[in-house]
Design a protein around this motif. Structure first.
Motif, PDB file in Angstrom:
ATOM      1  N   MET A  47     -16.669  -1.256   2.385  1.00  0.00           N
ATOM      2  CA  MET A  47     -17.712  -0.596   3.171  1.00  0.00           C
ATOM      3  C   MET A  47     -17.615  -1.031   4.624  1.00  0.00           C
ATOM      4  N   GLN A  48     -17.556  -0.068   5.519  1.00  0.00           N
ATOM      5  CA  GLN A  48     -17.520  -0.349   6.945  1.00  0.00           C
ATOM      6  C   GLN A  48     -18.924  -0.565   7.464  1.00  0.00           C
ATOM      7  N   LEU A  49     -19.138  -1.662   8.183  1.00  0.00           N
ATOM      8  CA  LEU A  49     -20.445  -1.981   8.729  1.00  0.00           C
ATOM      9  C   LEU A  49     -20.628  -1.317  10.092  1.00  0.00           C
ATOM     10  N   PRO A  50     -21.878  -1.130  10.530  1.00  0.00           N
ATOM     11  CA  PRO A  50     -22.109  -0.579  11.865  1.00  0.00           C
ATOM     12  C   PRO A  50     -21.411  -1.435  12.925  1.00  0.00           C
ATOM     13  N   CYS A  51     -20.864  -0.807  13.920  1.00  0.00           N
ATOM     14  CA  CYS A  51     -20.172  -1.451  15.043  1.00  0.00           C
ATOM     15  C   CYS A  51     -18.765  -1.932  14.708  1.00  0.00           C
ATOM     16  N   GLU A  52     -18.367  -1.871  13.453  1.00  0.00           N
ATOM     17  CA  GLU A  52     -17.004  -2.255  13.108  1.00  0.00           C
ATOM     18  C   GLU A  52     -16.037  -1.096  13.383  1.00  0.00           C
ATOM     19  N   THR A  53     -14.849  -1.453  13.833  1.00  0.00           N
ATOM     20  CA  THR A  53     -13.790  -0.474  14.064  1.00  0.00           C
ATOM     21  C   THR A  53     -12.643  -0.760  13.104  1.00  0.00           C
ATOM     22  N   PRO A  54     -12.194   0.231  12.340  1.00  0.00           N
ATOM     23  CA  PRO A  54     -11.061  -0.016  11.441  1.00  0.00           C
ATOM     24  C   PRO A  54      -9.771  -0.194  12.230  1.00  0.00           C
ATOM     25  N   PHE A  55      -8.888  -1.029  11.714  1.00  0.00           N
ATOM     26  CA  PHE A  55      -7.574  -1.197  12.338  1.00  0.00           C
ATOM     27  C   PHE A  55      -6.513  -1.254  11.249  1.00  0.00           C
ATOM     28  N   GLN A  56      -5.269  -1.034  11.655  1.00  0.00           N
ATOM     29  CA  GLN A  56      -4.151  -1.202  10.745  1.00  0.00           C
ATOM     30  C   GLN A  56      -2.942  -1.719  11.507  1.00  0.00           C
ATOM     31  N   ILE A  57      -2.142  -2.533  10.821  1.00  0.00           N
ATOM     32  CA  ILE A  57      -0.957  -3.145  11.407  1.00  0.00           C
ATOM     33  C   ILE A  57       0.210  -2.885  10.462  1.00  0.00           C
ATOM     34  N   GLU A  58       1.277  -2.302  10.986  1.00  0.00           N
ATOM     35  CA  GLU A  58       2.446  -2.069  10.148  1.00  0.00           C
ATOM     36  C   GLU A  58       3.347  -3.295  10.163  1.00  0.00           C
ATOM     37  N   LEU A  59       3.678  -3.769   8.945  1.00  0.00           N
ATOM     38  CA  LEU A  59       4.505  -4.960   8.803  1.00  0.00           C
ATOM     39  C   LEU A  59       5.833  -4.597   8.141  1.00  0.00           C
ATOM     40  N   ALA A  60       6.480  -5.571   7.531  1.00  0.00           N
ATOM     41  CA  ALA A  60       7.786  -5.358   6.907  1.00  0.00           C
ATOM     42  C   ALA A  60       7.721  -4.292   5.823  1.00  0.00           C
ATOM     43  N   GLN A  61       8.844  -3.615   5.620  1.00  0.00           N
ATOM     44  CA  GLN A  61       8.949  -2.552   4.616  1.00  0.00           C
ATOM     45  C   GLN A  61       7.876  -1.475   4.804  1.00  0.00           C
ATOM     46  N   HIS A  62       7.421  -1.324   6.044  1.00  0.00           N
ATOM     47  CA  HIS A  62       6.417  -0.314   6.384  1.00  0.00           C
ATOM     48  C   HIS A  62       5.100  -0.519   5.635  1.00  0.00           C
ATOM     49  N   GLU A  63       4.856  -1.740   5.179  1.00  0.00           N
ATOM     50  CA  GLU A  63       3.562  -2.043   4.554  1.00  0.00           C
ATOM     51  C   GLU A  63       2.505  -2.168   5.650  1.00  0.00           C
ATOM     52  N   VAL A  64       1.315  -1.659   5.355  1.00  0.00           N
ATOM     53  CA  VAL A  64       0.248  -1.635   6.354  1.00  0.00           C
ATOM     54  C   VAL A  64      -0.874  -2.582   5.958  1.00  0.00           C
ATOM     55  N   LEU A  65      -1.246  -3.424   6.900  1.00  0.00           N
ATOM     56  CA  LEU A  65      -2.369  -4.348   6.753  1.00  0.00           C
ATOM     57  C   LEU A  65      -3.596  -3.673   7.358  1.00  0.00           C
ATOM     58  N   ARG A  66      -4.711  -3.665   6.626  1.00  0.00           N
ATOM     59  CA  ARG A  66      -5.909  -2.951   7.101  1.00  0.00           C
ATOM     60  C   ARG A  66      -7.129  -3.867   7.111  1.00  0.00           C
ATOM     61  N   GLY A  67      -8.021  -3.569   8.059  1.00  0.00           N
ATOM     62  CA  GLY A  67      -9.243  -4.345   8.137  1.00  0.00           C
ATOM     63  C   GLY A  67     -10.228  -3.727   9.105  1.00  0.00           C
ATOM     64  N   TYR A  68     -11.283  -4.507   9.435  1.00  0.00           N
ATOM     65  CA  TYR A  68     -12.333  -4.060  10.345  1.00  0.00           C
ATOM     66  C   TYR A  68     -12.560  -5.132  11.408  1.00  0.00           C
ATOM     67  N   LEU A  69     -12.829  -4.680  12.622  1.00  0.00           N
ATOM     68  CA  LEU A  69     -13.073  -5.584  13.739  1.00  0.00           C
ATOM     69  C   LEU A  69     -14.319  -5.155  14.491  1.00  0.00           C
ATOM     70  N   HIS A  70     -15.203  -6.127  14.737  1.00  0.00           N
ATOM     71  CA  HIS A  70     -16.326  -5.931  15.652  1.00  0.00           C
ATOM     72  C   HIS A  70     -16.063  -6.836  16.840  1.00  0.00           C
ATOM     73  N   ASP A  71     -15.775  -6.258  18.002  1.00  0.00           N
ATOM     74  CA  ASP A  71     -15.351  -7.017  19.168  1.00  0.00           C
ATOM     75  C   ASP A  71     -16.368  -6.873  20.301  1.00  0.00           C
ATOM     76  N   THR A  72     -16.901  -8.002  20.741  1.00  0.00           N
ATOM     77  CA  THR A  72     -17.847  -7.996  21.852  1.00  0.00           C
ATOM     78  C   THR A  72     -17.137  -7.993  23.199  1.00  0.00           C
ATOM     79  N   GLY A  73     -15.805  -8.191  23.182  1.00  0.00           N
ATOM     80  CA  GLY A  73     -15.023  -8.106  24.411  1.00  0.00           C
ATOM     81  C   GLY A  73     -14.658  -9.426  25.042  1.00  0.00           C
ATOM     82  N   SER A  74     -15.274 -10.528  24.595  1.00  0.00           N
ATOM     83  CA  SER A  74     -14.944 -11.829  25.163  1.00  0.00           C
ATOM     84  C   SER A  74     -15.307 -12.922  24.173  1.00  0.00           C
TER      85      SER A  74
END
Length: 258
Positions: A1-28
């Motif tokens: 479940m994505q929480l308010p203010c969270e932004t989904p992200f994904q990172i492609e790693l070896a063998q084109h596997e994708v790492l996924r998660g959520y980030l809430h960033d205040t900027g500093s």
């Protein structure tokens, strides 16, 4: 479940596997990162509680699934400490050059400690929840000789979480890999604030394991807080968990102000 203010992200790693998660960033400022335990994902109760707490206090927070778990790609059977460290390294690169506060639960505590050794300039504090140092080696050593031999010969074993829990396939490579990360034989040097929370009723990772680690590790800022009557899942200790996060977070802020 994505929480308010969270932004989904994904990172492609070896063998084109994708790492996924959520980030809430205040900027500093620092970013808190939760590292789940064995077979756990970012939708667990501790993960969501910590993310919600960070949002309430205006802190940046990141949660993700290791490869082979939850929303990320990959095969669970290929789990290893090395692979988990690669996943954490990808997270560090994603949010570079920001400092991090790592909260690691069980196996995630083992991985968090290793990551702090590798990246002392980036990782500024640790909150470790019943860190399961060496649990893969311990599991293998506790098996009957025939079962050890079968795992080595077939290369695969199904690991069951409790008598009624789900079964997870795990390659024997995880055992061989774990030997390189024995923090009891090769204890770390941690020069950052480190707090261990461990329940007295933990039947998955013995409380003594945390005290053994603390005796061996070179860390002037390491503390253990025993939670009376609390088990490995930390149910009933939510307040202590959030207090622990606040303590290490404030320690980072105090060090930055010097």
């Amino acid at each position: 479940m994505q929480l308010p203010c969270e932004t989904p992200f994904q990172i492609e790693l070896a063998q084109h596997e994708v790492l996924r998660g959520y980030l809430h960033d205040t900027g500093s400022g620092p970013i808190g990162v939760f590292l789940p335990g064995f077979a756990s994902d970012m939708q667990g109760s501790k993960s969501q509680l910590l993310a919600q707490h960070a949002q309430r206090l205006g802190r940046s927070w990141l949660r993700f699934d290791y490869r082979g778990i939850g929303r990320s790609d990959g095969d669970f059977a290929g789990l290893s400490i090395s692979r988990y460290l690669e996943d954490v390294e990808a997270i560090l690169a994603l949010v570079a050059p920001r400092p991090l506060v790592l909260v690691g639960s069980s196996m995630g505590g083992w991985v968090a400690t290793l990551a702090a050794q590798r990246y002392p300039q980036r990782i500024r504090a640790l909150l470790l929840i019943a860190p399961a140092y060496n649990f893969i080696q311990d599991y293998f050593a506790a098996l009957p000789t025939e079962e050890q031999k079968d795992w080595q010969e077939t290369g695969l074993r199904h690991w069951q979480l409790g008598p009624y829990g789900p079964r997870f396939p795990l390659a024997f490579g995880a055992v061989e890999d774990a030997a390189a990360y024995d923090l009891l034989r090769h204890p770390p040097r941690l020069a950052i604030p480190t707090l261990i929370l461990h329940g007295s009723a933990d039947d998955a990772v013995p409380l003594q394991r945390s005290f053994t680690f603390a005796d061996l590790a070179s860390s002037p800022s390491l503390a253990i807080r025993v939670l009376p009557g609390i088990d490995h899942r930390l149910q009933g200790a939510e307040r202590q968990l959030l207090q622990g996060v606040d303590e290490v977070w404030l320690a980072v802020a105090a060090a930055a102000a010097l």
